[in-house]
Design a protein around this motif. Structure first.
Motif, PDB file in Angstrom:
ATOM      1  N   PHE A  14      46.734 -36.082  92.985  1.00 24.96           N
ATOM      2  CA  PHE A  14      45.966 -34.979  92.400  1.00 24.96           C
ATOM      3  C   PHE A  14      45.720 -35.222  90.916  1.00 24.96           C
ATOM      4  O   PHE A  14      44.676 -34.842  90.379  1.00 24.96           O
ATOM      5  N   CYS A  15      46.668 -35.865  90.263  1.00 23.15           N
ATOM      6  CA  CYS A  15      46.495 -36.220  88.842  1.00 23.15           C
ATOM      7  C   CYS A  15      45.432 -37.305  88.698  1.00 23.15           C
ATOM      8  O   CYS A  15      44.625 -37.265  87.765  1.00 23.15           O
ATOM      9  N   TYR A  16      45.435 -38.270  89.612  1.00 25.34           N
ATOM     10  CA  TYR A  16      44.420 -39.323  89.595  1.00 25.34           C
ATOM     11  C   TYR A  16      43.030 -38.709  89.750  1.00 25.34           C
ATOM     12  O   TYR A  16      42.111 -39.013  88.984  1.00 25.34           O
ATOM     13  N   ARG A  17      42.889 -37.807  90.716  1.00 25.18           N
ATOM     14  CA  ARG A  17      41.602 -37.140  90.919  1.00 25.18           C
ATOM     15  C   ARG A  17      41.202 -36.335  89.681  1.00 25.18           C
ATOM     16  O   ARG A  17      40.051 -36.368  89.240  1.00 25.18           O
ATOM     17  N   SER A  18      42.156 -35.628  89.103  1.00 25.23           N
ATOM     18  CA  SER A  18      41.870 -34.817  87.921  1.00 25.23           C
ATOM     19  C   SER A  18      41.487 -35.697  86.735  1.00 25.23           C
ATOM     20  O   SER A  18      40.600 -35.347  85.952  1.00 25.23           O
ATOM     21  N   PHE A  19      42.121 -36.853  86.608  1.00 27.28           N
ATOM     22  CA  PHE A  19      41.766 -37.780  85.538  1.00 27.28           C
ATOM     23  C   PHE A  19      40.332 -38.286  85.726  1.00 27.28           C
ATOM     24  O   PHE A  19      39.572 -38.400  84.760  1.00 27.28           O
ATOM     25  N   ASP A  21      37.956 -36.670  87.165  1.00 31.89           N
ATOM     26  CA  ASP A  21      37.107 -35.535  86.781  1.00 31.89           C
ATOM     27  C   ASP A  21      36.996 -35.446  85.256  1.00 31.89           C
ATOM     28  O   ASP A  21      35.924 -35.173  84.718  1.00 31.89           O
ATOM     29  N   LEU A  22      38.097 -35.676  84.567  1.00 33.08           N
ATOM     30  CA  LEU A  22      38.078 -35.674  83.095  1.00 33.08           C
ATOM     31  C   LEU A  22      37.141 -36.750  82.552  1.00 33.08           C
ATOM     32  O   LEU A  22      36.415 -36.515  81.587  1.00 33.08           O
ATOM     33  N   LEU A  23      37.182 -37.931  83.156  1.00 31.30           N
ATOM     34  CA  LEU A  23      36.299 -39.013  82.722  1.00 31.30           C
ATOM     35  C   LEU A  23      34.830 -38.592  82.828  1.00 31.30           C
ATOM     36  O   LEU A  23      34.033 -38.872  81.927  1.00 31.30           O
ATOM     37  N   GLU A  24      34.481 -37.922  83.916  1.00 31.36           N
ATOM     38  CA  GLU A  24      33.105 -37.440  84.083  1.00 31.36           C
ATOM     39  C   GLU A  24      32.770 -36.370  83.052  1.00 31.36           C
ATOM     40  O   GLU A  24      31.689 -36.383  82.466  1.00 31.36           O
ATOM     41  N   LEU A  25      33.694 -35.444  82.836  1.00 30.97           N
ATOM     42  CA  LEU A  25      33.464 -34.376  81.855  1.00 30.97           C
ATOM     43  C   LEU A  25      33.317 -34.941  80.447  1.00 30.97           C
ATOM     44  O   LEU A  25      32.529 -34.439  79.652  1.00 30.97           O
ATOM     45  N   LYS A  26      34.067 -35.989  80.157  1.00 35.17           N
ATOM     46  CA  LYS A  26      34.014 -36.615  78.831  1.00 35.17           C
ATOM     47  C   LYS A  26      32.613 -37.166  78.550  1.00 35.17           C
ATOM     48  O   LYS A  26      32.130 -37.123  77.414  1.00 35.17           O
ATOM     49  N   LYS A  27      31.937 -37.667  79.578  1.00 31.93           N
ATOM     50  CA  LYS A  27      30.574 -38.180  79.414  1.00 31.93           C
ATOM     51  C   LYS A  27      29.616 -37.067  79.017  1.00 31.93           C
ATOM     52  O   LYS A  27      28.684 -37.289  78.247  1.00 31.93           O
ATOM     53  N   GLU A  28      29.844 -35.877  79.546  1.00 38.16           N
ATOM     54  CA  GLU A  28      28.976 -34.734  79.275  1.00 38.16           C
ATOM     55  C   GLU A  28      29.339 -34.005  77.983  1.00 38.16           C
ATOM     56  O   GLU A  28      28.483 -33.434  77.330  1.00 38.16           O
ATOM     57  N   LYS A  29      30.615 -34.009  77.666  1.00 37.29           N
ATOM     58  CA  LYS A  29      31.116 -33.234  76.526  1.00 37.29           C
ATOM     59  C   LYS A  29      31.803 -34.187  75.548  1.00 37.29           C
ATOM     60  O   LYS A  29      33.003 -34.397  75.613  1.00 37.29           O
ATOM     61  N   ASN A  30      31.002 -34.751  74.650  1.00 38.57           N
ATOM     62  CA  ASN A  30      31.539 -35.786  73.767  1.00 38.57           C
ATOM     63  C   ASN A  30      32.535 -35.260  72.740  1.00 38.57           C
ATOM     64  O   ASN A  30      33.206 -36.045  72.088  1.00 38.57           O
ATOM     65  N   ASP A  31      32.675 -33.935  72.610  1.00 40.47           N
ATOM     66  CA  ASP A  31      33.674 -33.406  71.687  1.00 40.47           C
ATOM     67  C   ASP A  31      34.976 -33.040  72.409  1.00 40.47           C
ATOM     68  O   ASP A  31      35.881 -32.459  71.813  1.00 40.47           O
ATOM     69  N   LEU A  32      35.093 -33.425  73.674  1.00 43.20           N
ATOM     70  CA  LEU A  32      36.302 -33.173  74.447  1.00 43.20           C
ATOM     71  C   LEU A  32      37.446 -34.030  73.910  1.00 43.20           C
ATOM     72  O   LEU A  32      37.340 -35.252  73.829  1.00 43.20           O
ATOM     73  N   GLU A 133      55.764 -26.760  87.094  1.00 48.98           N
ATOM     74  CA  GLU A 133      56.380 -27.037  88.392  1.00 48.98           C
ATOM     75  C   GLU A 133      55.641 -28.124  89.158  1.00 48.98           C
ATOM     76  O   GLU A 133      56.244 -28.854  89.929  1.00 48.98           O
ATOM     77  N   VAL A 134      54.325 -28.179  88.999  1.00 43.81           N
ATOM     78  CA  VAL A 134      53.521 -29.212  89.648  1.00 43.81           C
ATOM     79  C   VAL A 134      52.467 -29.712  88.669  1.00 43.81           C
ATOM     80  O   VAL A 134      52.072 -29.007  87.740  1.00 43.81           O
ATOM     81  N   VAL A 135      52.045 -30.934  88.876  1.00 44.78           N
ATOM     82  CA  VAL A 135      50.996 -31.531  88.055  1.00 44.78           C
ATOM     83  C   VAL A 135      49.822 -31.855  88.963  1.00 44.78           C
ATOM     84  O   VAL A 135      50.008 -31.989  90.172  1.00 44.78           O
ATOM     85  N   PRO A 136      48.624 -31.949  88.403  1.00 44.89           N
ATOM     86  CA  PRO A 136      48.257 -31.891  86.988  1.00 44.89           C
ATOM     87  C   PRO A 136      48.354 -30.470  86.439  1.00 44.89           C
ATOM     88  O   PRO A 136      48.362 -29.492  87.198  1.00 44.89           O
ATOM     89  N   HIS A 137      48.404 -30.398  85.122  1.00 43.90           N
ATOM     90  CA  HIS A 137      48.559 -29.117  84.430  1.00 43.90           C
ATOM     91  C   HIS A 137      47.894 -29.251  83.061  1.00 43.90           C
ATOM     92  O   HIS A 137      48.125 -30.237  82.362  1.00 43.90           O
ATOM     93  N   TYR A 138      47.082 -28.275  82.707  1.00 45.23           N
ATOM     94  CA  TYR A 138      46.371 -28.299  81.425  1.00 45.23           C
ATOM     95  C   TYR A 138      46.790 -27.106  80.578  1.00 45.23           C
ATOM     96  O   TYR A 138      46.939 -25.991  81.105  1.00 45.23           O
ATOM     97  N   ILE A 153      43.778 -29.381  91.174  1.00 48.62           N
ATOM     98  CA  ILE A 153      42.826 -28.578  90.405  1.00 48.62           C
ATOM     99  C   ILE A 153      41.427 -29.060  90.759  1.00 48.62           C
ATOM    100  O   ILE A 153      41.140 -30.256  90.672  1.00 48.62           O
ATOM    101  N   SER A 154      40.569 -28.135  91.139  1.00 51.37           N
ATOM    102  CA  SER A 154      39.211 -28.530  91.490  1.00 51.37           C
ATOM    103  C   SER A 154      38.432 -28.923  90.239  1.00 51.37           C
ATOM    104  O   SER A 154      38.736 -28.466  89.134  1.00 51.37           O
ATOM    105  N   LYS A 155      37.414 -29.734  90.438  1.00 49.84           N
ATOM    106  CA  LYS A 155      36.563 -30.140  89.324  1.00 49.84           C
ATOM    107  C   LYS A 155      35.880 -28.915  88.712  1.00 49.84           C
ATOM    108  O   LYS A 155      35.751 -28.811  87.495  1.00 49.84           O
ATOM    109  N   LYS A 156      35.485 -27.970  89.534  1.00 51.71           N
ATOM    110  CA  LYS A 156      34.841 -26.758  89.034  1.00 51.71           C
ATOM    111  C   LYS A 156      35.802 -25.961  88.154  1.00 51.71           C
ATOM    112  O   LYS A 156      35.422 -25.502  87.079  1.00 51.71           O
ATOM    113  N   ASN A 157      37.041 -25.796  88.605  1.00 52.52           N
ATOM    114  CA  ASN A 157      38.016 -25.052  87.799  1.00 52.52           C
ATOM    115  C   ASN A 157      38.292 -25.767  86.471  1.00 52.52           C
ATOM    116  O   ASN A 157      38.407 -25.110  85.435  1.00 52.52           O
TER     117      ASN A 157
END
Length: 166
Positions: A14-19, A21-32, A133-138, A153-157
Motif C-alpha cells: 500500500f505504501c508502494y502504491r501511495s508512493f 500516486d505521489l510521483l504522479e501528483l508531484k508532476k502536477e503540483k510542482n510545489d509539493l 497503527e498502519v502505513v501509509p500515513h500522511y 489510501i486511495s489516489k483520490k483521497n
C-alpha cells in the motif's frame, strides 16, 4: 507549502502504491514538498516478512549525502516489488542503489550501523509519538490522512488531502 510528512514502510504494498500516486501528483503540483519518514511496521526481532531496516538506514545515508530521496525511494520500492531483490541482503541492496550511492561507501556506512539510531528514532516518532497503527500515513501541519488497514489510501483521497494544503 509546508512539507507533508509521509510515513511508510518499503515492504508495504500500500505504501508502494501511495508512493506511485505521489510521483504522479508531484508532476502536477510542482510545489509539493514531501518529508519522507520510512519506518518499520514490523521491526526486528519480529518476523513478519522481510525487514526494511537496511533500506531505511540507506535512506538516511542518502539524505546525508544529498541524494534525491524521490529517486532513492523509487529505486528501493522498484527493487523490492518489481525486481524482487532480497532487501535484507546488503549486497543486493547496494547493487540496487549503486548509481545513487558509491557502493563501497554504502556497504561501509550501513554495515557500521551508523544510521541505526535514526531508524530507532523514526520508528519511535511514528509509533509512539504519532500513534500510527498502519502505513501509509500522511501528516500535515493541521491534518492527518491515515491509511485503512488492508486497503491503504486511495489516489483520490491523497489528491484531496494535498489539494486542501495547496
Amino acid at each position: 507549502m509546508k512539507p507533508v510528512e509521509f510515513y511508510f514502510d518499503y515492504i508495504c504494498p500500500f505504501c508502494y502504491r501511495s508512493f506511485q500516486d505521489l510521483l504522479e501528483l508531484k508532476k502536477e503540483k510542482n510545489d509539493l514538498v514531501i518529508d519522507f519518514h520510512p519506518c518499520e511496521i514490523h521491526p526486528r526481532p519480529e518476523r513478519h516478512g522481510k525487514h526494511s531496516d537496511l533500506c531505511i538506514q540507506g535512506m538516511f545515508l542518502a539524505k546525508d549525502l544529498g541524494v534525491d530521496l524521490w529517486e532513492y525511494n523509487q529505486k528501493i520500492f522498484h527493487s523490492h516489488f518489481v525486481d524482487r531483490i532480497n532487501i535484507e541482503e546488503i549486497q543486493e541492496l547496494t547493487n540496487a542503489v549503486k548509481d545513487l550511492i558509491e557502493p563501497d561507501l554504502f556497504v561501509k556506512e550501513i554495515s557500521s550501523s551508523q544510521y541505526a539510531d535514526a531508524l530507532k528514532h523514526t520508528n519511535t516518532v511514528a509509533f509512539s509519538q504519532h500513534k500510527i497503527e498502519v502505513v501509509p500515513h500522511y501528516i500535515s501541519e493541521h491534518s492527518v490522512l491515515p491509511s485503512v488497514e488492508g486497503i491503504g489510501i486511495s489516489k483520490k483521497n491523497l489528491d484531496d488531502f494535498i489539494r486542501v494544503l495547496l
